[in-house]
Design an enzyme around this catalytic site. Structure first.
Site, PDB file in Angstrom:
ATOM      1  N   HIS A   1       0.836  -1.202   0.000  1.00  0.00           N
ATOM      2  CA  HIS A   1       0.000   0.000   0.000  1.00  0.00           C
ATOM      3  C   HIS A   1       0.877   1.262   0.000  1.00  0.00           C
ATOM      4  O   HIS A   1       0.573   2.234  -0.686  1.00  0.00           O
ATOM      5  CB  HIS A   1      -0.914   0.029   1.228  1.00  0.00           C
ATOM      6  CG  HIS A   1      -2.006  -0.985   1.190  1.00  0.00           C
ATOM      7  ND1 HIS A   1      -3.334  -0.664   1.364  1.00  0.00           N
ATOM      8  CD2 HIS A   1      -1.984  -2.331   0.998  1.00  0.00           C
ATOM      9  CE1 HIS A   1      -4.066  -1.763   1.284  1.00  0.00           C
ATOM     10  NE2 HIS A   1      -3.256  -2.784   1.079  1.00  0.00           N
TER      11      HIS A   1
ATOM     12  N   ASP B   1      -6.864   5.224   3.144  1.00  0.00           N
ATOM     13  CA  ASP B   1      -6.819   3.825   2.731  1.00  0.00           C
ATOM     14  C   ASP B   1      -8.000   3.027   3.302  1.00  0.00           C
ATOM     15  O   ASP B   1      -8.833   3.559   4.047  1.00  0.00           O
ATOM     16  CB  ASP B   1      -5.481   3.216   3.175  1.00  0.00           C
ATOM     17  CG  ASP B   1      -4.993   2.100   2.272  1.00  0.00           C
ATOM     18  OD1 ASP B   1      -5.804   1.527   1.533  1.00  0.00           O
ATOM     19  OD2 ASP B   1      -3.783   1.800   2.318  1.00  0.00           O
TER      20      ASP B   1
ATOM     21  N   SER C   1       6.479  -9.379  -0.994  1.00  0.00           N
ATOM     22  CA  SER C   1       7.130  -9.136   0.301  1.00  0.00           C
ATOM     23  C   SER C   1       6.330  -9.674   1.472  1.00  0.00           C
ATOM     24  O   SER C   1       6.811  -9.688   2.596  1.00  0.00           O
ATOM     25  CB  SER C   1       7.346  -7.627   0.488  1.00  0.00           C
ATOM     26  OG  SER C   1       6.103  -6.949   0.449  1.00  0.00           O
TER      27      SER C   1
ATOM     28  N   TRP D   1      -1.398  -7.323  -6.705  1.00  0.00           N
ATOM     29  CA  TRP D   1      -1.681  -6.361  -7.769  1.00  0.00           C
ATOM     30  C   TRP D   1      -0.430  -5.591  -8.201  1.00  0.00           C
ATOM     31  O   TRP D   1      -0.242  -5.316  -9.385  1.00  0.00           O
ATOM     32  CB  TRP D   1      -2.787  -5.416  -7.330  1.00  0.00           C
ATOM     33  CG  TRP D   1      -3.316  -4.514  -8.404  1.00  0.00           C
ATOM     34  CD1 TRP D   1      -3.429  -3.157  -8.352  1.00  0.00           C
ATOM     35  CD2 TRP D   1      -3.839  -4.890  -9.692  1.00  0.00           C
ATOM     36  NE1 TRP D   1      -3.979  -2.661  -9.515  1.00  0.00           N
ATOM     37  CE2 TRP D   1      -4.248  -3.714 -10.355  1.00  0.00           C
ATOM     38  CE3 TRP D   1      -3.998  -6.114 -10.342  1.00  0.00           C
ATOM     39  CZ2 TRP D   1      -4.792  -3.714 -11.640  1.00  0.00           C
ATOM     40  CZ3 TRP D   1      -4.545  -6.127 -11.619  1.00  0.00           C
ATOM     41  CH2 TRP D   1      -4.938  -4.936 -12.253  1.00  0.00           C
TER      42      TRP D   1
ATOM     43  N   SER E   1       2.644  -6.654  -8.266  1.00  0.00           N
ATOM     44  CA  SER E   1       3.456  -7.526  -9.115  1.00  0.00           C
ATOM     45  C   SER E   1       2.827  -7.688 -10.494  1.00  0.00           C
ATOM     46  O   SER E   1       3.532  -7.654 -11.516  1.00  0.00           O
ATOM     47  CB  SER E   1       3.628  -8.899  -8.450  1.00  0.00           C
ATOM     48  OG  SER E   1       4.448  -8.794  -7.305  1.00  0.00           O
TER      49      SER E   1
ATOM     50  N   GLU F   1       3.372  -4.450 -12.512  1.00  0.00           N
ATOM     51  CA  GLU F   1       4.754  -4.324 -12.985  1.00  0.00           C
ATOM     52  C   GLU F   1       4.990  -5.232 -14.186  1.00  0.00           C
ATOM     53  O   GLU F   1       5.637  -4.849 -15.162  1.00  0.00           O
ATOM     54  CB  GLU F   1       5.744  -4.667 -11.869  1.00  0.00           C
ATOM     55  CG  GLU F   1       5.983  -3.530 -10.896  1.00  0.00           C
ATOM     56  CD  GLU F   1       7.192  -3.776 -10.007  1.00  0.00           C
ATOM     57  OE1 GLU F   1       7.942  -4.749 -10.246  1.00  0.00           O
ATOM     58  OE2 GLU F   1       7.392  -2.996  -9.063  1.00  0.00           O
TER      59      GLU F   1
ATOM     60  N   ASP G   1      -7.128 -11.012  -2.997  1.00  0.00           N
ATOM     61  CA  ASP G   1      -7.437 -10.607  -4.372  1.00  0.00           C
ATOM     62  C   ASP G   1      -6.614 -11.362  -5.411  1.00  0.00           C
ATOM     63  O   ASP G   1      -6.872 -11.252  -6.615  1.00  0.00           O
ATOM     64  CB  ASP G   1      -7.198  -9.102  -4.534  1.00  0.00           C
ATOM     65  CG  ASP G   1      -5.730  -8.711  -4.283  1.00  0.00           C
ATOM     66  OD1 ASP G   1      -5.067  -9.385  -3.477  1.00  0.00           O
ATOM     67  OD2 ASP G   1      -5.272  -7.723  -4.879  1.00  0.00           O
ATOM     68  N   GLN G   2      -5.634 -12.138  -4.979  1.00  0.00           N
ATOM     69  CA  GLN G   2      -4.682 -12.752  -5.905  1.00  0.00           C
ATOM     70  C   GLN G   2      -5.331 -13.711  -6.916  1.00  0.00           C
ATOM     71  O   GLN G   2      -5.005 -13.649  -8.108  1.00  0.00           O
ATOM     72  CB  GLN G   2      -3.573 -13.454  -5.122  1.00  0.00           C
ATOM     73  CG  GLN G   2      -2.748 -12.503  -4.269  1.00  0.00           C
ATOM     74  CD  GLN G   2      -1.951 -13.201  -3.197  1.00  0.00           C
ATOM     75  OE1 GLN G   2      -1.781 -14.424  -3.221  1.00  0.00           O
ATOM     76  NE2 GLN G   2      -1.459 -12.429  -2.227  1.00  0.00           N
TER      77      GLN G   2
END
Length: 452
Positions: free
Chosen positions: A20, A120, A268, A351, A353, A356, A372-373
């Site tokens: 975040h 957030d 991470s 998200w 990753s 990118e 969410d993955q």
């Protein structure tokens, strides 16, 4: 001088998670270059890495760092006031500690008296505090529009059966998290904790994404939350930190053939079990491609530190010598993904990753875990820029299935098709990004002017 006086002051306040903090910081940099003065608020441990980034970029002088006081405890010392190295079983403890920092934030807010706040998901008390003083506040969602659209549909309708995009779904073992009563365990959580942050946002909601990729999910989310959804672009962060320390990895990669190397990293905040490490090792031996594999270990204060040699199958490093590198800790992910010799990214599909990978036009081998993955993984497959590794009913991967997925992406015909689609998508994303940030700045300026 007149330009300086015209600047509106924006207080930016992300949750403490690494995933975040950096999107919020990238947005802050974009806004600071568009005549806004930014106060960036986070814990001391998060601000340490932000300070290094600011030192690399003196042009971002319109960003001031503001330290949030998070109450420390024996279970959660200050160096764990971030998710970067947080053991998974401490996640709820960090969220609870974050809620207890609300009084510190109130002092910061009252001292700074900002013109607008960007907040957030985990802090509905922020827009309420701002509203009590007549200050506009805007929610910035760092996960993609597809999962937010999916989960907000479930939140609004109580069922997902009427969700209009059937290519987005969850498997049975992935639905466990939907039943977790996190809200009830959070100190001082009220009816606005969670999706109530959409309702509290002033007129608009910002979301990390781009219309050219996940626009239809933004449109559905807008209907659900009754707010205008404004994409920020992908906000890809390219840190120069520790690149010299990892120059041997980049040099090794530069000697490989174009599109020949698989990059494997699970973010991470996600840690693999020893069994899953062994299955990935098996998959890498079966597929026989070049690879760079980043392994992270979750270690509590009492645990003995595990070494790479102990975690990997016996003799694995010797068997893959020359075609594979296994690294513990941090690597320059953006530099690896932007290298033309990188042919695919095996990812947990967080998200950041995914974005990118899309930005650098690298196909994704999706190995999602939770939250969410899985939805991000299906979004990548829908776009034709990746393939998902098939899991067993227990939700675990096998080396054989991983090897099959790698084979599809590195096969000459199917791999080339994915790379072409990924390249076209990357071009569209890059074409839109500055225009999207301009639109964000325009919307925020309008809210600030309304309040004057």
């Amino acid at each position: 001088m007149e330009k300086e006086q015209a600047k509106f002051r924006i207080l930016v306040f992300p949750y403490l998670a690494y995933s975040h903090v950096y999107p919020y910081f990238e947005l802050s940099k974009k806004l600071s270059n568009r005549n806004f003065h930014i106060y960036f608020c986070s814990s001391a441990i998060n601000l340490e890495s932000i300070k290094k980034t600011l030192q690399e970029s003196p042009e971002d002088s319109s960003i001031e760092l503001v330290e949030l006081h998070v109450p420390p405890s024996p279970q959660l010392p200050p160096d764990l006031h971030s998710t970067k190295n947080l053991p998974p079983d401490m996640t709820l403890t960090l969220v609870q500690a974050f809620q207890m920092s609300s009084s510190s934030f109130s002092v910061i807010f009252n001292n700074l008296k900002p013109d607008l706040v960007i907040y957030d998901f985990f802090q509905p008390w922020v827009p309420k505090l701002a509203a009590s003083q007549g200050i506009p506040s805007v929610y910035f969602a760092t996960s993609g529009a597809a999962p937010f659209s999916y989960f907000h549909h479930l939140y609004t309708h109580g069922s997902i059966s009427t969700f209009p995009f059937q290519e987005i779904y969850l498997l049975d073992h992935e639905k466990v998290d939907l039943k977790a009563p996190v809200k009830l365990e959070i100190k001082d959580a009220d009816q606005d904790f969670g999706f109530g942050v959409f309702k509290l946002s002033s007129e608009i909601v910002l979301i990390k994404g781009c219309k050219g990729f996940d626009g239809k999910y933004m449109d559905h989310l807008s209907v659900l939350c009754q707010k205008e959804i404004v994409p920020t672009g992908l906000l890809v962060h390219d840190s120069k930190e520790n690149i010299e320390e990892n120059s041997d990895i980049l040099q090794w990669l530069s000697r490989k053939e174009r599109f020949s190397t698989l990059f494997i990293c699970f973010g991470s905040e996600h840690f693999l079990s020893k069994d899953q490490i062994h299955e990935i090792s098996k998959g890498l031996e079966l597929c026989n491609v070049n690879f760079i594999w980043v392994v992270k270990f979750s270690v509590s204060v009492e645990d003995k530190r595990v070494t790479l040699e102990e975690a990997l199958p016996r003799g694995f490093l010797e068997r893959v010598n020359g075609r594979g590198i296994v690294v513990e800790g941090w690597v320059p992910q953006a530099k690896i993904l932007s290298n033309p010799n990188t042919g695919a990214f095996a990812s947990h599909c967080g998200w950041s990753s995914v974005t990118e990978s899309l930005y650098y036009s690298v196909p994704v081998i999706a190995m999602p875990h939770r939250y969410d993955q899985p939805i991000n993984a299906r979004l990548v497959v829908e776009a034709g820029v990746g393939v998902e590794v098939v899991k067993g009913q227990d939700g675990l991967f096998t080396g054989e299935e991983m090897s099959k997925a790698i084979g599809i992406v590195f096969a000459e015909r199917s791999g080339e098709e994915m790379r072409i689609k990924a390249r076209k998508l990357s071009e569209k994303i890059k074409e839109e990004e500055e225009q999207e940030v301009d639109e964000v700045a325009k919307k925020i300026l309008r809210l600030c002017l309304k309040n004057k």
